[in-house]
Design a protein around this motif. Sequence first.
Motif, PDB file in Angstrom:
ATOM      1  N   ASP A 191       0.812  -1.218   0.000  1.00  0.00           N
ATOM      2  CA  ASP A 191       0.000   0.000   0.000  1.00  0.00           C
ATOM      3  C   ASP A 191       0.846   1.269   0.000  1.00  0.00           C
ATOM      4  O   ASP A 191       0.307   2.375   0.013  1.00  0.00           O
ATOM      5  N   ALA A 192       2.169   1.112  -0.039  1.00  0.00           N
ATOM      6  CA  ALA A 192       3.035   2.284  -0.201  1.00  0.00           C
ATOM      7  C   ALA A 192       3.249   2.618  -1.673  1.00  0.00           C
ATOM      8  O   ALA A 192       3.766   3.694  -1.993  1.00  0.00           O
ATOM      9  N   LEU A 193       2.851   1.704  -2.573  1.00  0.00           N
ATOM     10  CA  LEU A 193       3.046   1.939  -3.995  1.00  0.00           C
ATOM     11  C   LEU A 193       1.956   2.846  -4.535  1.00  0.00           C
ATOM     12  O   LEU A 193       0.793   2.749  -4.154  1.00  0.00           O
ATOM     13  N   ASN A 194       2.337   3.720  -5.449  1.00  0.00           N
ATOM     14  CA  ASN A 194       1.389   4.660  -6.037  1.00  0.00           C
ATOM     15  C   ASN A 194       0.698   4.077  -7.253  1.00  0.00           C
ATOM     16  O   ASN A 194       1.099   3.037  -7.794  1.00  0.00           O
ATOM     17  N   HIS A 195      -0.342   4.766  -7.690  1.00  0.00           N
ATOM     18  CA  HIS A 195      -1.188   4.287  -8.781  1.00  0.00           C
ATOM     19  C   HIS A 195      -0.650   4.673 -10.152  1.00  0.00           C
ATOM     20  O   HIS A 195      -0.063   5.744 -10.333  1.00  0.00           O
ATOM     21  N   ALA A 196      -0.886   3.788 -11.127  1.00  0.00           N
ATOM     22  CA  ALA A 196      -0.671   4.094 -12.537  1.00  0.00           C
ATOM     23  C   ALA A 196      -1.721   3.352 -13.346  1.00  0.00           C
ATOM     24  O   ALA A 196      -2.096   2.224 -13.006  1.00  0.00           O
ATOM     25  N   ASP A 197      -2.222   3.991 -14.396  1.00  0.00           N
ATOM     26  CA  ASP A 197      -3.183   3.314 -15.259  1.00  0.00           C
ATOM     27  C   ASP A 197      -2.551   2.096 -15.927  1.00  0.00           C
ATOM     28  O   ASP A 197      -3.233   1.119 -16.218  1.00  0.00           O
ATOM     29  N   GLU A 198      -1.254   2.173 -16.171  1.00  0.00           N
ATOM     30  CA  GLU A 198      -0.506   1.037 -16.712  1.00  0.00           C
ATOM     31  C   GLU A 198       0.619   0.711 -15.726  1.00  0.00           C
ATOM     32  O   GLU A 198       1.767   1.136 -15.895  1.00  0.00           O
ATOM     33  N   PRO A 199       0.303  -0.014 -14.670  1.00  0.00           N
ATOM     34  CA  PRO A 199       1.272  -0.261 -13.592  1.00  0.00           C
ATOM     35  C   PRO A 199       2.410  -1.169 -14.039  1.00  0.00           C
ATOM     36  O   PRO A 199       2.287  -1.916 -15.013  1.00  0.00           O
ATOM     37  N   ASN A 200       3.498  -1.109 -13.302  1.00  0.00           N
ATOM     38  CA  ASN A 200       4.633  -1.972 -13.619  1.00  0.00           C
ATOM     39  C   ASN A 200       4.824  -3.086 -12.591  1.00  0.00           C
ATOM     40  O   ASN A 200       5.860  -3.750 -12.573  1.00  0.00           O
ATOM     41  N   VAL A 201       3.815  -3.284 -11.740  1.00  0.00           N
ATOM     42  CA  VAL A 201       3.836  -4.365 -10.758  1.00  0.00           C
ATOM     43  C   VAL A 201       2.478  -5.065 -10.737  1.00  0.00           C
ATOM     44  O   VAL A 201       1.441  -4.410 -10.756  1.00  0.00           O
ATOM     45  N   MET A 202       2.505  -6.394 -10.728  1.00  0.00           N
ATOM     46  CA  MET A 202       1.315  -7.209 -10.476  1.00  0.00           C
ATOM     47  C   MET A 202       1.536  -7.949  -9.169  1.00  0.00           C
ATOM     48  O   MET A 202       2.673  -8.247  -8.793  1.00  0.00           O
ATOM     49  N   TYR A 203       0.462  -8.244  -8.462  1.00  0.00           N
ATOM     50  CA  TYR A 203       0.604  -8.900  -7.174  1.00  0.00           C
ATOM     51  C   TYR A 203      -0.467  -9.958  -6.993  1.00  0.00           C
ATOM     52  O   TYR A 203      -1.545  -9.895  -7.604  1.00  0.00           O
ATOM     53  N   SER A 204      -0.170 -10.943  -6.174  1.00  0.00           N
ATOM     54  CA  SER A 204      -1.123 -12.004  -5.883  1.00  0.00           C
ATOM     55  C   SER A 204      -0.817 -12.581  -4.522  1.00  0.00           C
ATOM     56  O   SER A 204       0.307 -12.460  -4.017  1.00  0.00           O
ATOM     57  N   TYR A 205      -1.833 -13.186  -3.914  1.00  0.00           N
ATOM     58  CA  TYR A 205      -1.641 -13.849  -2.636  1.00  0.00           C
ATOM     59  C   TYR A 205      -1.461 -15.332  -2.914  1.00  0.00           C
ATOM     60  O   TYR A 205      -2.317 -15.968  -3.519  1.00  0.00           O
ATOM     61  N   GLU A 206      -0.346 -15.887  -2.486  1.00  0.00           N
ATOM     62  CA  GLU A 206      -0.045 -17.284  -2.741  1.00  0.00           C
ATOM     63  C   GLU A 206      -0.004 -18.020  -1.415  1.00  0.00           C
ATOM     64  O   GLU A 206       0.806 -17.744  -0.548  1.00  0.00           O
ATOM     65  N   GLY A 207      -0.915 -18.948  -1.286  1.00  0.00           N
ATOM     66  CA  GLY A 207      -1.083 -19.667  -0.037  1.00  0.00           C
ATOM     67  C   GLY A 207      -2.544 -20.027   0.097  1.00  0.00           C
ATOM     68  O   GLY A 207      -3.311 -19.957  -0.865  1.00  0.00           O
TER      69      GLY A 207
ATOM     70  N   ILE B  99       2.921 -11.703  -2.995  1.00  0.00           N
ATOM     71  CA  ILE B  99       4.074 -11.654  -3.890  1.00  0.00           C
ATOM     72  C   ILE B  99       3.821 -10.612  -4.981  1.00  0.00           C
ATOM     73  O   ILE B  99       2.793 -10.651  -5.664  1.00  0.00           O
ATOM     74  N   ALA B 100       4.748  -9.689  -5.122  1.00  0.00           N
ATOM     75  CA  ALA B 100       4.674  -8.657  -6.160  1.00  0.00           C
ATOM     76  C   ALA B 100       5.736  -8.945  -7.216  1.00  0.00           C
ATOM     77  O   ALA B 100       6.902  -9.174  -6.883  1.00  0.00           O
ATOM     78  N   ARG B 101       5.328  -8.930  -8.485  1.00  0.00           N
ATOM     79  CA  ARG B 101       6.229  -9.238  -9.587  1.00  0.00           C
ATOM     80  C   ARG B 101       6.253  -8.095 -10.602  1.00  0.00           C
ATOM     81  O   ARG B 101       5.256  -7.381 -10.780  1.00  0.00           O
ATOM     82  N   ALA B 102       7.374  -7.968 -11.261  1.00  0.00           N
ATOM     83  CA  ALA B 102       7.556  -6.910 -12.255  1.00  0.00           C
ATOM     84  C   ALA B 102       6.740  -7.200 -13.508  1.00  0.00           C
ATOM     85  O   ALA B 102       6.622  -8.339 -13.939  1.00  0.00           O
ATOM     86  N   VAL B 103       6.182  -6.139 -14.075  1.00  0.00           N
ATOM     87  CA  VAL B 103       5.518  -6.203 -15.374  1.00  0.00           C
ATOM     88  C   VAL B 103       6.436  -5.516 -16.381  1.00  0.00           C
ATOM     89  O   VAL B 103       6.600  -4.295 -16.346  1.00  0.00           O
TER      90      VAL B 103
END
Length: 342
Positions: free
Chosen positions: A252-268, A283-287
């Motif tokens: 939640d420290a990351l800022n918004h972009a219409d075309e973000p460079n990070v995707m995230y998912s909950y694994e577990g 887990i946050a991964r680079a786009v």
Amino acid sequence: FSSARGFGGNAVSTPKPKGGRLKSNKNKQSPTAVQHQHQQHPLLNWLETFPEAKFESISIQPSLCGDGMGGFLTKSVQNGEVVFVVPSDAFVSVGNALQHPTLGPQFQKLWMETAEDDPKGTSVLAAFVGHSILNMQRNDNYCTNRAYLDMLPTNTPKEKHPLWWSDAEMELLRGTSAMQEWMEMREDVDEMIRIVIDSSVLLDDIVRYGLDQVELAVRAGFVAVLSRAYGVFSDSLDDDRREFKALIPLLDALNHADEPNVMYSYEGSAATSGRDGLSGVLIARAVGSLEKGDELTISYGSHPNHVFGLYFGFVPERESHPVDYSSLVSGGGVRQCCKEMA
């Protein structure tokens, strides 16, 4: 895990990122990041206490997207590469309130009493955050996650969420859809604050700090939850699999972009053996391929401009209607921008 930056008590679907780098960040590096790369932010120091946390390629520095802080890469990464990992034990969630060593029973009662109108526990989490903020100020050792709580929104001129706006300030939006949205939001939050106070869950805080201070702290809790919380699922909070609100540090420290460079998912998986019924990691991964010094961004969802302005305190910069971010930090800039775009 629901990939939703929540507000209004509802999950918000996050559109699939299209890839690419945020235009305003391309080939730029935070000056502070260059000068102070050897200094690690207190939030990262705290996250180091969790064995499963990983953030070797992350630095927290003043954002290039606007006011506040942001996450920056300290090294280049490739498409799909993991940029950070946050374990569920670091989340600040409804489960924390329900399992509080002394206030747990009162929070559980509030959770049950508000379940019909507030099924995701927004008021429970807001009350818990407000309680934590009050007691953190009194006792440095009260909260182990003080470094995170210190990053939550505060009622300052540059970081003034609409729940802190005065009636006079909101008159700027008279006659717009933003005005109606704000009135409904404030009425709902005022009612939920009243329910929290009447529940006596924070009675000891009222005795210690006074009613006015407790109400201010709970309102700050609502600001944090409505602008920063995500939806997570648990099997252990009741008999059915249930979505509830959680604050996720670093994400939640990351800022918004219409075309973000990070995707995230909950694994577990949701499991009764884990705290809050959660057993896994965010887990946050680079786009796309990202360079050292790039600011990391996620999507807060696709919303009208006045919704961004009211709930998140900014209006995204878009080619169809560019926004001068410098105008948003003084003289009621966000409020005027909301009016123009409502």
